[in-house]
Motif scaffolding. Sequence first.
Motif, PDB file in Angstrom:
ATOM      1  N   CYS A 375      67.866  41.303  34.653  1.00 49.61           N
ATOM      2  CA  CYS A 375      67.197  41.449  35.955  1.00 49.61           C
ATOM      3  C   CYS A 375      65.871  40.710  35.848  1.00 49.61           C
ATOM      4  CB  CYS A 375      66.962  42.927  36.283  1.00 49.61           C
ATOM      5  SG  CYS A 375      68.464  43.890  36.425  1.00 49.61           S
ATOM      6  N   ASP A 376      65.932  39.405  36.103  1.00 54.19           N
ATOM      7  CA  ASP A 376      64.794  38.560  35.743  1.00 54.19           C
ATOM      8  C   ASP A 376      64.140  37.898  36.954  1.00 54.19           C
ATOM      9  OD1 ASP A 376      66.989  37.082  36.323  1.00 54.19           O
ATOM     10  OD2 ASP A 376      66.898  35.777  34.578  1.00 54.19           O
ATOM     11  N   LEU A 377      64.090  38.641  38.080  1.00 53.47           N
ATOM     12  CA  LEU A 377      63.444  38.084  39.276  1.00 53.47           C
ATOM     13  C   LEU A 377      62.064  38.716  39.459  1.00 53.47           C
ATOM     14  CD1 LEU A 377      66.590  38.039  41.609  1.00 53.47           C
ATOM     15  CD2 LEU A 377      65.627  36.160  40.253  1.00 53.47           C
ATOM     16  N   ASP A 378      61.384  38.312  40.518  1.00 52.75           N
ATOM     17  CA  ASP A 378      60.043  38.848  40.806  1.00 52.75           C
ATOM     18  C   ASP A 378      60.201  40.125  41.626  1.00 52.75           C
ATOM     19  OD1 ASP A 378      57.531  39.464  41.693  1.00 52.75           O
ATOM     20  OD2 ASP A 378      57.255  37.617  42.848  1.00 52.75           O
ATOM     21  N   TYR A 379      59.985  41.264  40.974  1.00 49.30           N
ATOM     22  CA  TYR A 379      60.180  42.562  41.641  1.00 49.30           C
ATOM     23  C   TYR A 379      58.860  43.183  42.121  1.00 49.30           C
ATOM     24  CZ  TYR A 379      64.708  41.942  39.397  1.00 49.30           C
ATOM     25  OH  TYR A 379      65.922  41.427  38.988  1.00 49.30           O
ATOM     26  N   VAL A 380      57.830  42.385  42.246  1.00 47.25           N
ATOM     27  CA  VAL A 380      56.508  42.862  42.710  1.00 47.25           C
ATOM     28  C   VAL A 380      56.119  44.122  41.914  1.00 47.25           C
ATOM     29  CG1 VAL A 380      55.052  43.319  44.740  1.00 47.25           C
ATOM     30  CG2 VAL A 380      57.174  42.025  44.997  1.00 47.25           C
ATOM     31  N   PRO A 381      55.955  43.987  40.605  1.00 42.47           N
ATOM     32  CA  PRO A 381      55.736  45.174  39.774  1.00 42.47           C
ATOM     33  C   PRO A 381      54.402  45.866  40.025  1.00 42.47           C
ATOM     34  CG  PRO A 381      55.535  43.157  38.466  1.00 42.47           C
ATOM     35  CD  PRO A 381      56.028  42.742  39.812  1.00 42.47           C
ATOM     36  N   ASN A 382      54.490  47.127  40.311  1.00 43.29           N
ATOM     37  CA  ASN A 382      53.358  48.085  40.251  1.00 43.29           C
ATOM     38  C   ASN A 382      52.225  47.924  41.265  1.00 43.29           C
ATOM     39  OD1 ASN A 382      54.614  49.414  38.057  1.00 43.29           O
ATOM     40  ND2 ASN A 382      53.933  47.733  36.745  1.00 43.29           N
ATOM     41  N   THR A 383      52.002  46.737  41.772  1.00 35.93           N
ATOM     42  CA  THR A 383      50.873  46.535  42.689  1.00 35.93           C
ATOM     43  C   THR A 383      51.348  45.822  43.955  1.00 35.93           C
ATOM     44  OG1 THR A 383      49.493  46.224  40.731  1.00 35.93           O
ATOM     45  CG2 THR A 383      48.523  45.611  42.846  1.00 35.93           C
ATOM     46  N   ALA A 384      50.920  46.337  45.097  1.00 38.61           N
ATOM     47  CA  ALA A 384      51.265  45.691  46.371  1.00 38.61           C
ATOM     48  C   ALA A 384      50.685  44.281  46.394  1.00 38.61           C
ATOM     49  CB  ALA A 384      50.710  46.519  47.526  1.00 38.61           C
ATOM     50  N   ARG A 385      51.357  43.407  47.142  1.00 43.09           N
ATOM     51  CA  ARG A 385      50.942  42.000  47.122  1.00 43.09           C
ATOM     52  C   ARG A 385      50.756  41.477  48.551  1.00 43.09           C
ATOM     53  NH1 ARG A 385      55.108  38.264  44.165  1.00 43.09           N
ATOM     54  NH2 ARG A 385      54.643  39.761  42.512  1.00 43.09           N
ATOM     55  N   ARG A 386      49.621  40.836  48.785  1.00 43.79           N
ATOM     56  CA  ARG A 386      49.342  40.226  50.095  1.00 43.79           C
ATOM     57  C   ARG A 386      50.213  38.985  50.290  1.00 43.79           C
ATOM     58  NH1 ARG A 386      47.145  42.992  53.999  1.00 43.79           N
ATOM     59  NH2 ARG A 386      45.739  44.533  53.121  1.00 43.79           N
ATOM     60  N   LYS A 387      50.839  38.901  51.443  1.00 40.63           N
ATOM     61  CA  LYS A 387      51.624  37.702  51.766  1.00 40.63           C
ATOM     62  C   LYS A 387      51.953  37.743  53.260  1.00 40.63           C
ATOM     63  CE  LYS A 387      55.804  35.114  50.738  1.00 40.63           C
ATOM     64  NZ  LYS A 387      57.183  35.101  50.324  1.00 40.63           N
ATOM     65  N   THR A 388      51.852  36.634  53.915  1.00 40.32           N
ATOM     66  CA  THR A 388      52.299  36.582  55.306  1.00 40.32           C
ATOM     67  C   THR A 388      53.816  36.639  55.298  1.00 40.32           C
ATOM     68  OG1 THR A 388      50.412  35.252  55.918  1.00 40.32           O
ATOM     69  CG2 THR A 388      52.295  35.205  57.428  1.00 40.32           C
TER      70      THR A 388
END
Lengths: 414, 80
Positions: A375-388
């Motif tokens: 499972c080697d994708l970007d799972y936005v670990p642990n911290t919310a992320r700003r993005k439009t």
Amino acid sequence: MTTTRQINKVVVTGIGMITPLGCETEQVWTALLNGSCGIKTITSFDITDFPIAVGGEILDFDPLAYMDIKKVDRTGRSAQFAIAATKQALNMANIDLAAEDPDRIGILIGTSGMPELLGEQMMIMKEKGPNRVNPLVVSRFRASMAPSHVGMELGVHGINTSINSACSSGNDAIGNAMNHLRLGTADIIIAGGTGSNITPIALATTNRIGALSKVRDPMAACLPFDAARSGFVYGDGACMLVLETEAHALARKAPILAEIAGAGWSFDAFSETNPALEPRISCMKWAIKDADITPSDIDYINAHGTGTKQNDFIETEAIKKLFGTEDIPPISSTKAATGHLGCAAGAVETAFCVLAIRDGIIPPTIHYSTPDPQCDLDYVPNTARRKTIDLCLNNSSGLGGQNCSLIIRRYKNG
Amino acid sequence: MTREEITNELKDIIIQITHKPIAALSDGDNWQSIGADSLDKVQIIMALEEKHDIEILDEDIAAITDMHSFIDLLEKKINA
């Protein structure tokens, strides 16, 4: 002879939710973005010798804040959650029911009812005979009674039905509501899902098929996409969304939060418990086709991400195959924070997609610490992320093989 | 039990199940006037059956026209 029919655009104008993170939408959303966890040691029954010790219980829900004592008597807890979430959603949508045509307002709810209530009555029947069973159980346990009670509370006469496709039910209800609105069955459909899942019999039976995490530490039990994941953790709750045709929402100057732009369905036809890869891919493909977009348009994926070995691996593989050589957008599983809300899961997660678009922020996958090579994708670990975020994909899959994916889009007039 | 005791007990059970206040139960009251629908009715009867370990048959229920006839039936069953 063929007839041409107008296809209505479908928008979201209100959200209501009762979850382990809180009993009000903005409270839940803030807690989710802050990395809070609603999973705790179960207190509603004795877990001393029970194989499962943690869950997303809701301890501060007061049904009397939303309905009178008589309705409380006649409803199961899952219908009570649905009534509460519906009233919150109507409030957010600024809907004055007195000004609406009740024949044009429908209710669609993903729910499995409360079958455990039948178990108690079977014991009574065995002991005391058939005339001693509780007459209110029919009103409390049936899956059809959640939409029925919600419809009675509101006094609305449009389409009223329950949908069950296990853990896909919430998405399934919203997708079906979208298609009803597209075709003009109603002007407004309040759709979502509800589940009162943390009961001894539900945990015992699901545990026997090996799907639940037996980890007794609430902070280490639900670990989506993590190498140490050990199964899912049940949560209780409901989420209801006010869906309307764009024309109806614009006519009443409603606050439009987002558009439900597409839905896809597929069925594994493979196993009662294990997921199949190809139908997972085709489900997302159908949703993307329905919304008339391409995979590369998607800015965020809210994964089914249960925390079971099989689901998270197969879902990761399916997403990789869907995107091929294209960049894969950030993915998160909010179940690490809420627990798995069963028939309500898809609805809660659709609401999170709507709010992610509104606020330009991706909720995290909390408790993530050990990467899994599979499972080697970007799972936005642990911290919310700003993005439009303009487009979200929300996946749900049910035990038994039903899949439903939704596309949620930033609303643009016209 | 006396008729008065049965009447008072019935009144308390009705209030508990319908969640509607009743100052006094009169002989002329019927299910509608006490605010009991069909589910309330079954619950009221079941509560009395449980409390007194009696059985009220479907034909007995069908013959209840008002609280007077209901209390008559209860008097007979409870004191049998």
